[in-house]
Design an enzyme around this catalytic site. Structure first.
Site, PDB file in Angstrom:
ATOM      1  N   HIS A 181      77.170  31.082  53.681  1.00 51.60           N
ATOM      2  CA  HIS A 181      77.690  32.467  53.266  1.00 51.60           C
ATOM      3  C   HIS A 181      78.806  32.529  52.753  1.00 51.60           C
ATOM      4  CE1 HIS A 181      73.690  33.803  54.657  1.00 51.60           C
ATOM      5  NE2 HIS A 181      73.677  34.754  53.830  1.00 51.60           N
ATOM      6  N   ARG A 204      68.623  45.821  50.878  1.00 53.30           N
ATOM      7  CA  ARG A 204      67.958  45.097  51.705  1.00 53.30           C
ATOM      8  C   ARG A 204      68.144  45.327  53.435  1.00 53.30           C
ATOM      9  NH1 ARG A 204      69.158  38.479  51.981  1.00 53.30           N
ATOM     10  NH2 ARG A 204      70.698  39.286  53.134  1.00 53.30           N
ATOM     11  N   GLU A 219      61.325  33.928  50.468  1.00 48.86           N
ATOM     12  CA  GLU A 219      62.122  32.926  50.798  1.00 48.86           C
ATOM     13  C   GLU A 219      61.741  31.963  51.905  1.00 48.86           C
ATOM     14  OE1 GLU A 219      65.692  35.155  52.073  1.00 48.86           O
ATOM     15  OE2 GLU A 219      64.708  36.502  53.359  1.00 48.86           O
ATOM     16  N   ASP A 278      67.391  30.439  50.984  1.00 48.06           N
ATOM     17  CA  ASP A 278      66.491  30.022  52.073  1.00 48.06           C
ATOM     18  C   ASP A 278      65.239  29.449  51.450  1.00 48.06           C
ATOM     19  OD1 ASP A 278      67.777  30.995  54.245  1.00 48.06           O
ATOM     20  OD2 ASP A 278      67.491  33.180  53.680  1.00 48.06           O
ATOM     21  N   ARG A 324      71.125  24.884  55.307  1.00 48.31           N
ATOM     22  CA  ARG A 324      71.906  25.292  54.107  1.00 48.31           C
ATOM     23  C   ARG A 324      73.478  25.190  54.562  1.00 48.31           C
ATOM     24  NH1 ARG A 324      70.259  31.803  53.358  1.00 48.31           N
ATOM     25  NH2 ARG A 324      72.279  31.863  52.495  1.00 48.31           N
ATOM     26  N   CYS A 370      67.116  36.534  43.449  1.00 45.81           N
ATOM     27  CA  CYS A 370      68.664  37.015  43.738  1.00 45.81           C
ATOM     28  C   CYS A 370      69.096  35.739  44.708  1.00 45.81           C
ATOM     29  CB  CYS A 370      68.405  38.322  44.634  1.00 45.81           C
ATOM     30  SG  CYS A 370      67.374  37.805  46.190  1.00 45.81           S
TER      31      CYS A 370
HETATM   32  C1  PEP Z   1      68.495  33.901  49.799  1.00 44.18           C
HETATM   33  O1  PEP Z   1      67.753  33.553  50.663  1.00 44.18           O
HETATM   34  O2  PEP Z   1      68.360  33.336  48.608  1.00 44.18           O
HETATM   35  C2  PEP Z   1      69.410  35.194  49.813  1.00 44.18           C
HETATM   36  C3  PEP Z   1      69.394  35.835  48.683  1.00 44.18           C
HETATM   37  O3  PEP Z   1      69.556  35.731  50.889  1.00 44.18           O
HETATM   38  P1  PEP Z   1      70.630  35.257  52.076  1.00 44.18           P
HETATM   39  O4  PEP Z   1      71.745  34.257  51.066  1.00 44.18           O
HETATM   40  O5  PEP Z   1      71.249  36.467  52.367  1.00 44.18           O
HETATM   41  O6  PEP Z   1      69.938  34.587  52.935  1.00 44.18           O
HETATM   42 MG    MG Z   2      67.751  34.730  52.538  1.00 41.49          MG
END
Ligand code: PEP
Ligand code: MG
Length: 753
Positions: A361, A504, A602, A626, A636, A673
């Site tokens: 993140h 979300r 995801e 994800d 990740r 996204c």
């Molecule tokens: C994803 O998993 O691609 C996503 C947009 O959600 P996050 O990165 O917040 O898990």
């Molecule tokens: Mg995600």
């Protein structure tokens, strides 16, 4: 053996430089295995040779002087094969070459183990025995295990030592490799951030006023002494006299000359109090670590605990706000969103962390803010670089500390090219994201990771495609109530109205734990996360949905998105709860409306059920971050496997196609996204597949728009067709790079040449 292994690795990890690390290794290993000699040869790749770097048992003056041509002798063989060689009489082996100058000719038994890091042989650890000796299997595995654990420490100690010797006179030196996390070039001054009361994370720093540092330190020690007395008095009734003696031992340690004088003299030597304390505690704990008696060894953790207590008091006294230089490069082992948000945006020119990867993140946040970042730079000795000049190459994931003039000049030029590109991109701000053959693809913004009154990208986006709601939950010490949440959502809905805002529902768990909602899980990413938590705790979900629906009253631009869906049952349950919240609010007199509802795809299971999911909701949004992690079984956040994390993997492309097919059957729109949406290379693929909209961090909006406006949809389909014939991600990437360069946009993903 396991215990010696643990101790040796710990000692090596604490070494100040490479020489010290290697001397510890050879001394301890020789002793543990009962060999006559233990030596380490390191590979000098530039000069193509193996160099004797440390020995215990051979002539000390041979160190640095004995150099073997690469590939020669038994050392060369171990290095070449990258596997151990165990011989009871080395001289009988056809590859044996007698190394003169070391006195080695008198030895028979030989065990050589390669020191490997990231598939690269860094050197060879050699044991010799005067008599014939075939080392036992246990000994071989011990030496191999140790060698594998030492590789990282050797690299770290080498860099750390180099930096310690390095003067700020611009000596050109090599870069430290990491992972590209956010494109761009950052040149600035390192500001090291670290978690509070984490002694190991404290950096060295020059004190402005050594006398004040000494006073602070003495005061912190007095405070800890008082704490100990208070604690002893309180527990007296519950503890035996024997146990109470522990407090005396702690007092003795706290007041010992080693601790007090050691720290004070380090402060006068030019370190600030926390840095001096870190060094003193490490040295003191090491003495206990090396003791044979298990009880005494345990005292090392008491010393560290005491160190932490003193640090806590020191930090309480000195919690002055950080002064960020005009060009700040934020550096840390782990950097939190809060620490990033603390730096005024105009001062933040780079982010570097020793852990994590581009898809964690913090990487996402850096890209969203357009700040160059490198992550997983594991060899960076964080504690030694406060205040040094650094270059962050966010395109390649490289970092330079105190760069030489040539490196600096080159990067300055690249940074200027980048600035020119950014200016050129600004001209696209008010133009539509439309292909040359007239196909419009709305570009939305991902936001919510940090609290911003006005997030970047407001004007150039068509709305918000993903509003992550975790932040207000993470920064508090209990769940936020309906009113507090509503205020938050209202702000973003109003800011973008009448453009759509997709909010979300809570996606905590995985790498976003809540401090007040402890979850101890062996596999957090496969555990209690996202919708799984909120359906199990419907009160959390209902409060949030009520707050979101109320926030949208009169605005009509809300869309609701459900994360981490892996079964249709979860969607059915969530829809029922949303309906309930909606009906209750109506009953209470609020004029709420039912918004369009979508699910995130995801989890691989959802890919194969797209059709059933699409039937239940209004739209789909693909979370490629994800999805890639789960499809490829690659965490990740883990830099060890980051090389395997790749959104161009043919399996990911096929999953995306499958999602679009399933959605089409019910006429549902598909948005992407995940980070892939903001990658100008991936634009070819997503456009070619017929994705309806893209949502990304602010940093990607104009870059992606530039690509869309430079190609036709027909061309994108053609590139996609060829990409689907590729069997691995590398081939797909090369194809996309060629396609981007063919329209003159290569500089969007790599620095100018
Ligand atoms: C994803 O998993 O691609 C996503 C947009 O959600 P996050 O990165 O917040 O898990
Ligand atoms: Mg995600």
């Amino acid at each position: 053996m396991l215990e010696s292994l643990r101790r040796i690795v710990q000692e090596v990890n604490n070494a100040q430089d490479l020489e010290q690390a290697l001397n510890i290794i050879v001394g301890r290993v020789k002793q543990a295995v009962g060999a006559d000699v233990c030596s380490v040869y390191l590979n000098d790749f530039e000069n193509h040779r193996h160099v004797l770097q440390a020995t215990e048992g051979l002539r000390a003056d041979a160190v640095g002087r004995v150099r073997l041509e690469m590939g020669r002798g038994l050392i060369g063989l171990v290095s070449e094969r990258a596997e151990p060689i165990n011989l009871d009489d080395a001289a009988n082996h056809p590859r044996y070459e007698c190394i003169i100058d070391t006195g080695e000719e008198r030895y028979h038994g030989f065990l050589g183990a390669p020191i490997i890091q990231n598939r690269k042989v860094l050197g060879v650890l050699v044991l010799r025995q005067r008599r014939r000796r075939h080392f036992g299997e246990d000994e071989v595995t011990f030496v191999m295990t140790l060698a594998s654990q030492l590789a990282g420490a050797i690299t770290f100690a080498r860099t750390s030592g180099e930096l310690a010797r390095l003067q700020d006179d611009g000596i050109p030196q090599r870069f430290l490799p990491g992972l590209a996390a956010s494109p761009g070039i950052g040149i600035g001054m390192a500001v090291v951030v670290y978690p509070p009361a984490d002694l190991n994370a404290v950096p060295d720093r020059r004190p402005d006023d050594p006398d004040a540092e000494m006073r602070d330190f003495r005061r912190a020690v007095d405070d800890v002494a008082r704490d100990l007395d208070r604690f002893a008095a309180r527990t007296q009734v519950h503890l035996s006299a024997e146990d109470m003696a522990l407090f005396d031992a702690w007092r003795l340690m706290l007041e010992s000359d080693t601790l007090i004088d050691g720290t004070l003299s380090r402060i006068s030597g030019g370190n600030w109090a926390p840095g001096a304390l870190r060094e003193t505690i490490a040295e003191h704990a090491k003495v206990f670590d090396n003791m044979d008696d298990a009880y005494l060894r345990e005292r090392a953790s008491d010393v560290r605990d005491l160190g932490r207590c003193i640090l806590m008091h020191l930090q309480n006294q000195t919690a002055a706000p950080i002064q960020y230089p005009a060009q700040t490069i934020l550096v840390g082992d782990e950097i939190s969103a809060m620490q990033i948000a603390d730096v005024p945006r105009e001062r933040l020119v780079g982010i570097v962390s020793t852990t994590g990867s581009g898809s964690s993140h913090v990487g996402i946040l850096a890209r969203g803010m357009g700040v160059p970042a490198a992550m997983g730079v594991s060899d960076l000795p964080v504690s030694r670089i406060e205040g040094r000049e650094m270059v962050v190459d966010g395109y390649r994931g490289r970092v330079y500390v105190s760069p030489g003039p040539a490196v600096r000049f080159e990067y300055q030029r690249l940074a200027e090219d980048d600035a020119a590109l950014t200016n050129e991109l600004q001209t696209l701000r008010h133009l539509p994201a439309e292909t040359t053959d007239g196909y419009l693809i709305p570009l939305y913004l991902n936001t919510g990771l940090v609290s911003e009154a006005r997030p970047l990208g407001i004007e150039e986006s068509g709305g918000v495609g993903l509003y992550r709601t975790e932040l207000p939950f993470i920064v508090r010490d209990s769940f936020p109530g309906e009113a507090a949440q509503m205020e938050n959502y209202r702000h973003v809905l109003e800011l973008f109205a009448p453009r759509p805002v997709t909010i979300r529902t809570l996606d905590i768990g995985g790498d976003k734990p809540l401090p007040y909602f402890p979850m101890q899980e062996a596999n957090p990413f496969l555990g209690w996360r996202g919708i799984r938590i909120t359906l199990d705790q419907p009160e959390i979900f209902l409060t949030q949905v009520r707050a979101i629906l109320r926030a949208a009253i009169g605005l009509d631009n809300l869309r609701l998105l459900l994360p981490m869906i892996s079964t249709v049952g979860e969607v059915d349950d969530a829809l029922l709860l949303i309906q309930r919240a909606h009906d209750e609010l109506l009953e209470e007199g609020y004029q709420v409306k039912m918004p369009p509802i979508g699910v995130m795809i995801e989890v691989p299971a959802a890919v194969y059920q797209t059709e059933a999911l699409a039937r239940r909701v209004d739209f789909l949004s693909v979370g490629t971050n994800d999805l890639t992690q789960y499809l490829l079984a690659v965490d990740r956040n883990n830099p060890h496997v980051a090389k395997l994390y790749n959104e161009y993997h043919p399996a990911v492309l096929r999953a995306l196609l499958q999602i679009l097919t399933g959605a089409r059957l019910h006429g549902r729109e598909v948005s992407v996204c995940g980070e892939m949406a903001g990658d100008p290379l991936a634009t070819f693929l997503l456009l070619g597949m017929g994705v309806h909209s893209l949502s990304m961090g602010a940093g990607g909006l104009l870059r992606v728009k530039r690509v869309i406006r430079s190609i036709s949809r027909a061309r994108a389909r053609e590139v996609l067709r060829v990409a689907l014939e590729c069997e691995d991600a590398g081939a797909v990437r090369r194809l996309l790079l060629d396609a981007l360069e063919a329209v003159g946009l290569g500089a969007l993903v790599r620095p100018g040449k």
